[in-house]
Design an enzyme around this catalytic site. Structure first.
Site, PDB file in Angstrom:
ATOM      1  N   GLN A  51     -35.675  84.573   0.033  1.00 13.87           N
ATOM      2  CA  GLN A  51     -35.794  85.982  -0.090  1.00 13.87           C
ATOM      3  C   GLN A  51     -37.265  86.667  -0.399  1.00 13.87           C
ATOM      4  O   GLN A  51     -37.627  87.721  -0.100  1.00 13.87           O
ATOM      5  CB  GLN A  51     -34.733  86.646  -1.000  1.00 13.87           C
ATOM      6  CG  GLN A  51     -33.392  86.434  -0.717  1.00 13.87           C
ATOM      7  CD  GLN A  51     -32.364  87.106  -1.677  1.00 13.87           C
ATOM      8  OE1 GLN A  51     -31.975  86.535  -2.768  1.00 13.87           O
ATOM      9  NE2 GLN A  51     -31.948  88.381  -1.503  1.00 13.87           N
ATOM     10  N   CYS A  95     -26.450  92.474  -1.470  1.00 10.31           N
ATOM     11  CA  CYS A  95     -27.657  91.576  -1.306  1.00 10.31           C
ATOM     12  C   CYS A  95     -28.891  92.403  -1.324  1.00 10.31           C
ATOM     13  O   CYS A  95     -28.996  93.401  -0.747  1.00 10.31           O
ATOM     14  CB  CYS A  95     -27.534  90.915  -0.022  1.00 10.31           C
ATOM     15  SG  CYS A  95     -28.768  89.578   0.111  1.00 10.31           S
ATOM     16  N   LEU A  96     -29.985  91.950  -2.104  1.00  6.76           N
ATOM     17  CA  LEU A  96     -31.111  92.729  -2.192  1.00  6.76           C
ATOM     18  C   LEU A  96     -31.881  92.672  -0.914  1.00  6.76           C
ATOM     19  O   LEU A  96     -32.701  93.337  -0.729  1.00  6.76           O
ATOM     20  CB  LEU A  96     -32.113  92.004  -3.409  1.00  6.76           C
ATOM     21  CG  LEU A  96     -31.595  92.142  -4.833  1.00  6.76           C
ATOM     22  CD1 LEU A  96     -32.205  91.130  -5.675  1.00  6.76           C
ATOM     23  CD2 LEU A  96     -31.389  93.461  -5.360  1.00  6.76           C
ATOM     24  N   HIS A 137     -23.310  82.972  -3.473  1.00  6.30           N
ATOM     25  CA  HIS A 137     -24.069  83.607  -2.521  1.00  6.30           C
ATOM     26  C   HIS A 137     -25.564  83.289  -2.483  1.00  6.30           C
ATOM     27  O   HIS A 137     -26.146  83.346  -1.302  1.00  6.30           O
ATOM     28  CB  HIS A 137     -24.173  85.299  -3.135  1.00  6.30           C
ATOM     29  CG  HIS A 137     -24.680  86.282  -2.365  1.00  6.30           C
ATOM     30  ND1 HIS A 137     -24.423  87.197  -1.557  1.00  6.30           N
ATOM     31  CD2 HIS A 137     -26.227  86.476  -2.448  1.00  6.30           C
ATOM     32  CE1 HIS A 137     -25.531  87.991  -1.205  1.00  6.30           C
ATOM     33  NE2 HIS A 137     -26.458  87.588  -1.630  1.00  6.30           N
ATOM     34  N   HIS A 141     -27.988  81.411   0.683  1.00  4.54           N
ATOM     35  CA  HIS A 141     -29.123  81.875   1.142  1.00  4.54           C
ATOM     36  C   HIS A 141     -30.148  80.514   1.428  1.00  4.54           C
ATOM     37  O   HIS A 141     -30.864  80.568   2.400  1.00  4.54           O
ATOM     38  CB  HIS A 141     -29.694  82.621   0.067  1.00  4.54           C
ATOM     39  CG  HIS A 141     -29.844  83.979   0.133  1.00  4.54           C
ATOM     40  ND1 HIS A 141     -30.024  84.755   1.255  1.00  4.54           N
ATOM     41  CD2 HIS A 141     -29.098  84.981  -0.823  1.00  4.54           C
ATOM     42  CE1 HIS A 141     -29.856  86.169   1.117  1.00  4.54           C
ATOM     43  NE2 HIS A 141     -29.296  86.206  -0.254  1.00  4.54           N
TER      44      HIS A 141
HETATM   45 ZN    ZN Z   1     -28.745  87.942  -1.160  1.00  2.69          ZN
END
Ligand code: ZN
Length: 175
Positions: A51, A95-96, A137, A141
């Site tokens: 991310q 989710c960010l 979660h 990723h």
């Molecule tokens: Zn996420």
């Protein structure tokens, strides 16, 4: 420490599988420190290295199941693997990297994860409820999987608004 930019859905980096961490060096420590700061600033419960554009198997998760009066704390997981999963929970997940969208996702209620710390030592950690959801979660990723591919459906704008209003009402009661 520095905040890093969080990639948003549509960036191809978020759909790539991450490589294991092999060097437990200052560069990794800086990455983890920056991920902590970025997560804290974003008010999230978890953040994975991809991310912030790094395709390595490292995540940070906020442990929110703490006794009253105790501080929530962040858990760093390097090369994590789920070694046990039990039970089931179905609920809203966000989710960010996918701002302002929530979907209904079923996850285990309890998981046990084996991982390495920033120095390479192996350890095991368990998560319940929201923490179990965050572990699952964030580990997704690392496989390039976003929650939207696992959601049975996304929340409608009306449902989102209702949830926000309920939260605001609760905050008022607590204040
Ligand atoms: Zn996420």
């Amino acid at each position: 420490m520095a905040q890093r930019n969080i990639l948003i859905q549509g960036d191809p980096t978020l759909e790539k599988r991450c490589r294991p961490v092999t060097d437990f060096n200052p560069r990794l420590h800086t990455l983890l420190d920056d991920m902590r700061e970025t997560l804290a600033h974003a008010n999230g419960v978890g953040l994975a290295a991809p991310q912030v554009g790094v395709l390595r198997r490292a995540v940070v998760v906020l442990e929110t199941n703490v006794d009253e009066g105790e501080e929530e704390y962040m858990i760093e997981l390097v090369n994590p693997e789920i070694i046990e999963a039990d039970g089931e929970q179905t609920g809203a997940e966000g989710c960010l990297s996918i701002p302002n969208e929530y979907g209904i996702v079923t996850r285990p209620e309890h998981v046990k994860v084996r991982a390495q710390d920033r120095f390479g030592s192996f350890f095991e950690v368990e998560g319940e409820g929201l923490t179990a959801r965050a572990f699952c979660h964030e580990l997704d990723h690392l496989e390039g999987t976003l929650f939207t591919t696992k959601a049975t459906r996304m929340l409608t704008p009306e449902e989102l608004q209702a949830a926000e209003e309920a939260q605001a009402a609760q905050a008022t009661e607590e204040a």
